[in-house]
Design a protein around this motif. Structure first.
Motif, PDB file in Angstrom:
ATOM      1  N   ALA A   2       0.833  -1.205   0.000  1.00  0.00           N
ATOM      2  CA  ALA A   2       0.000   0.000   0.000  1.00  0.00           C
ATOM      3  C   ALA A   2       0.866   1.253   0.000  1.00  0.00           C
ATOM      4  CB  ALA A   2      -0.934  -0.006   1.206  1.00  0.00           C
ATOM      5  N   ASP A   3       1.944   1.231   0.777  1.00  0.00           N
ATOM      6  CA  ASP A   3       2.852   2.377   0.818  1.00  0.00           C
ATOM      7  C   ASP A   3       3.572   2.539  -0.521  1.00  0.00           C
ATOM      8  OD1 ASP A   3       2.213   3.035   3.431  1.00  0.00           O
ATOM      9  OD2 ASP A   3       3.795   1.779   4.284  1.00  0.00           O
ATOM     10  N   ALA A   4       3.942   1.412  -1.128  1.00  0.00           N
ATOM     11  CA  ALA A   4       4.621   1.473  -2.427  1.00  0.00           C
ATOM     12  C   ALA A   4       3.717   2.105  -3.485  1.00  0.00           C
ATOM     13  CB  ALA A   4       5.054   0.076  -2.859  1.00  0.00           C
ATOM     14  N   GLN A   5       2.440   1.771  -3.449  1.00  0.00           N
ATOM     15  CA  GLN A   5       1.507   2.328  -4.421  1.00  0.00           C
ATOM     16  C   GLN A   5       1.299   3.823  -4.190  1.00  0.00           C
ATOM     17  OE1 GLN A   5      -2.096   0.035  -4.429  1.00  0.00           O
ATOM     18  NE2 GLN A   5      -1.085  -1.851  -5.089  1.00  0.00           N
ATOM     19  N   ARG A   6       1.190   4.208  -2.931  1.00  0.00           N
ATOM     20  CA  ARG A   6       1.022   5.633  -2.621  1.00  0.00           C
ATOM     21  C   ARG A   6       2.270   6.413  -3.045  1.00  0.00           C
ATOM     22  NH1 ARG A   6       0.898   8.445   3.249  1.00  0.00           N
ATOM     23  NH2 ARG A   6       0.440  10.565   2.575  1.00  0.00           N
ATOM     24  N   PHE A   7       3.437   5.854  -2.778  1.00  0.00           N
ATOM     25  CA  PHE A   7       4.696   6.491  -3.171  1.00  0.00           C
ATOM     26  C   PHE A   7       4.764   6.648  -4.684  1.00  0.00           C
ATOM     27  CE2 PHE A   7       9.463   5.831  -3.819  1.00  0.00           C
ATOM     28  CZ  PHE A   7       9.766   7.167  -3.632  1.00  0.00           C
ATOM     29  N   ALA A   8       4.404   5.598  -5.410  1.00  0.00           N
ATOM     30  CA  ALA A   8       4.447   5.647  -6.874  1.00  0.00           C
ATOM     31  C   ALA A   8       3.495   6.716  -7.413  1.00  0.00           C
ATOM     32  CB  ALA A   8       4.103   4.287  -7.451  1.00  0.00           C
ATOM     33  N   ALA A   9       2.336   6.855  -6.773  1.00  0.00           N
ATOM     34  CA  ALA A   9       1.377   7.871  -7.215  1.00  0.00           C
ATOM     35  C   ALA A   9       1.940   9.279  -7.016  1.00  0.00           C
ATOM     36  CB  ALA A   9       0.060   7.711  -6.455  1.00  0.00           C
ATOM     37  N   LEU A  10       2.605   9.510  -5.881  1.00  0.00           N
ATOM     38  CA  LEU A  10       3.210  10.819  -5.641  1.00  0.00           C
ATOM     39  C   LEU A  10       4.345  11.096  -6.628  1.00  0.00           C
ATOM     40  CD1 LEU A  10       3.386  10.959  -1.731  1.00  0.00           C
ATOM     41  CD2 LEU A  10       1.810  12.185  -3.231  1.00  0.00           C
ATOM     42  N   VAL A  11       5.119  10.083  -6.935  1.00  0.00           N
ATOM     43  CA  VAL A  11       6.211  10.240  -7.894  1.00  0.00           C
ATOM     44  C   VAL A  11       5.658  10.610  -9.270  1.00  0.00           C
ATOM     45  CG1 VAL A  11       8.046   9.027  -9.140  1.00  0.00           C
ATOM     46  CG2 VAL A  11       7.840   8.787  -6.648  1.00  0.00           C
ATOM     47  N   ARG A  12       4.565   9.976  -9.662  1.00  0.00           N
ATOM     48  CA  ARG A  12       3.958  10.304 -10.958  1.00  0.00           C
ATOM     49  C   ARG A  12       3.486  11.750 -10.983  1.00  0.00           C
ATOM     50  NH1 ARG A  12       1.854   5.010 -10.393  1.00  0.00           N
ATOM     51  NH2 ARG A  12      -0.125   5.813  -9.597  1.00  0.00           N
ATOM     52  N   ARG A  13       2.897  12.196  -9.893  1.00  0.00           N
ATOM     53  CA  ARG A  13       2.442  13.589  -9.839  1.00  0.00           C
ATOM     54  C   ARG A  13       3.626  14.550  -9.876  1.00  0.00           C
ATOM     55  NH1 ARG A  13      -1.528  13.932  -4.799  1.00  0.00           N
ATOM     56  NH2 ARG A  13      -1.559  16.151  -5.445  1.00  0.00           N
ATOM     57  N   ARG A  14       4.712  14.196  -9.195  1.00  0.00           N
ATOM     58  CA  ARG A  14       5.903  15.045  -9.236  1.00  0.00           C
ATOM     59  C   ARG A  14       6.483  15.090 -10.657  1.00  0.00           C
ATOM     60  NH1 ARG A  14       8.206  19.098  -9.268  1.00  0.00           N
ATOM     61  NH2 ARG A  14      10.403  19.339  -8.745  1.00  0.00           N
ATOM     62  N   ARG A  15       6.450  13.956 -11.337  1.00  0.00           N
ATOM     63  CA  ARG A  15       6.960  13.914 -12.715  1.00  0.00           C
ATOM     64  C   ARG A  15       6.149  14.835 -13.615  1.00  0.00           C
ATOM     65  NH1 ARG A  15       6.654   8.231 -15.643  1.00  0.00           N
ATOM     66  NH2 ARG A  15       4.447   8.799 -15.474  1.00  0.00           N
ATOM     67  N   ARG A  16       4.868  15.030 -13.310  1.00  0.00           N
ATOM     68  CA  ARG A  16       4.026  15.932 -14.102  1.00  0.00           C
ATOM     69  C   ARG A  16       4.208  17.391 -13.703  1.00  0.00           C
ATOM     70  NH1 ARG A  16       0.153  11.568 -13.401  1.00  0.00           N
ATOM     71  NH2 ARG A  16      -0.825  12.696 -11.665  1.00  0.00           N
ATOM     72  N   GLY A  17       5.077  17.652 -12.739  1.00  0.00           N
ATOM     73  CA  GLY A  17       5.427  19.028 -12.411  1.00  0.00           C
ATOM     74  C   GLY A  17       4.884  19.572 -11.110  1.00  0.00           C
ATOM     75  N   GLU A  18       4.083  18.819 -10.368  1.00  0.00           N
ATOM     76  CA  GLU A  18       3.575  19.332  -9.101  1.00  0.00           C
ATOM     77  C   GLU A  18       4.726  19.514  -8.114  1.00  0.00           C
ATOM     78  OE1 GLU A  18      -0.127  17.915  -7.333  1.00  0.00           O
ATOM     79  OE2 GLU A  18      -0.376  16.608  -9.079  1.00  0.00           O
ATOM     80  N   PRO A  19       4.796  20.643  -7.432  1.00  0.00           N
ATOM     81  CA  PRO A  19       5.873  20.858  -6.457  1.00  0.00           C
ATOM     82  C   PRO A  19       5.812  19.849  -5.309  1.00  0.00           C
ATOM     83  CG  PRO A  19       4.796  22.931  -7.018  1.00  0.00           C
ATOM     84  CD  PRO A  19       3.946  21.837  -7.592  1.00  0.00           C
ATOM     85  N   VAL A  20       6.975  19.457  -4.831  1.00  0.00           N
ATOM     86  CA  VAL A  20       7.047  18.544  -3.691  1.00  0.00           C
ATOM     87  C   VAL A  20       6.293  19.124  -2.500  1.00  0.00           C
ATOM     88  CG1 VAL A  20       8.594  17.467  -2.014  1.00  0.00           C
ATOM     89  CG2 VAL A  20       9.197  17.468  -4.432  1.00  0.00           C
TER      90      VAL A  20
END
Length: 275
Positions: free
Chosen positions: A51-69
């Motif tokens: 579950a944590d891995a999936q949440r992490f991957a989702a945040l990484v995808r959003r960061r890749r699209r340009g959302e600030p950390v």
């Protein structure tokens, strides 16, 4: 998957989208696991739950699209503070700490002062000044009610007393005067190519929709009615706007006009004193 492998995969994904892919990955994983970066380093061989891995991957995808950390974590450090940030406010940036440091030089370390922060956003500048000068009376304004809500929460979290006012620049302060005024207004020109990289942040706080000097003109021109004799006005501006902003101060009758440079030696803040 182990934490170390998850970090390496995320860093590879972010390599083309971020200037600091390793740091971004570490901060996002820390957000998911509620761990500091040091704690992550001590657990690189631990397994990450699915579950944590999936949440992490989702945040990484959003960061890749340009959302600030900062938006993904909801927090950003500024001065000595840990601030809440949302897409309703700009992400506070290190170069704005230059404005805070200059403001602290404008008044004696001891003694009271009435100080206003125009266009406060998250409240970063006002809260930094209040934390460094407990005797100062800080007032902060913003035209955005949503931004003021964030700033009020930050003030409560920091335990600092700030008076907040809703309105554009000097509009909320009819009949009021101050010993010091600071502002980090929208100063990016409408056609500046940098705006695309900032597309997740509020455009109202980034650009005036014109040449990038409109808000600065209004702030400097209106300052005379709201500054006491000897009071300073300090503003942040674009790296290529120093000369134009100094001219605005001169036209408005300010003295001791000057500009401060950031760590990359770019003109970043200008100010002047009312005679």
């Amino acid at each position: 998957m182990k934490l170390g492998a998850a970090l390496m995969d995320a860093q590879a994904v972010l390599a083309a989208a971020s200037d600091s892919p390793r740091l971004d990955a570490e901060l996002l994983l820390g957000e998911v696991l509620s761990l500091s970066r040091a704690q992550i380093f001590s657990r690189l061989h631990d397994e990450i739950a699915e579950a944590d891995a999936q949440r992490f991957a989702a945040l990484v995808r959003r960061r890749r699209r340009g959302e600030p950390v900062a938006y993904l974590s909801g927090r950003q450090g500024f001065w000595t503070l840990d601030l809440e940030v949302t897409p309703d406010v700009l992400v506070p940036r290190p170069e704005t700490e230059l404005l805070v440091a200059w403001a602290l030089e404008c008044r004696p370390p001891q003694g009271e002062a009435d100080v206003v922060d125009l266009g406060t956003g998250s409240g970063a500048i006002a809260l930094a000044l209040a934390s460094a000068r407990p005797a100062w009376r800080l007032t902060a304004s913003d035209v955005s009610a949503a931004a003021l809500a964030v700033a009020r929460r930050n003030a409560r979290h920091a335990g600092l007393r700030i008076e907040f006012a809703e309105g554009s620049w000097w509009a909320p302060f009819a009949g009021r005067t101050f010993d010091l005024a600071v502002a980090n207004p929208p100063y990016i020109a409408r056609h500046d190519p940098h705006l695309h990289a900032l597309r997740h942040e509020p455009m109202l706080a980034l650009t005036d929709g014109a040449d990038g000097l409109q808000a600065l003109r209004e702030i400097v021109a209106g300052a005379g009615a709201h500054l006491r004799p000897g009071a300073w006005l300090l503003v942040e501006h674009g790296y290529d706007q120093g000369e134009a902003v100094r001219a605005l101060f001169a036209a408005a009758g300010f003295i001791d006009i000057g500009t401060r440079r950031d760590l990359e030696n770019r003109e970043r803040s200008s100010g002047g004193r009312r005679p």
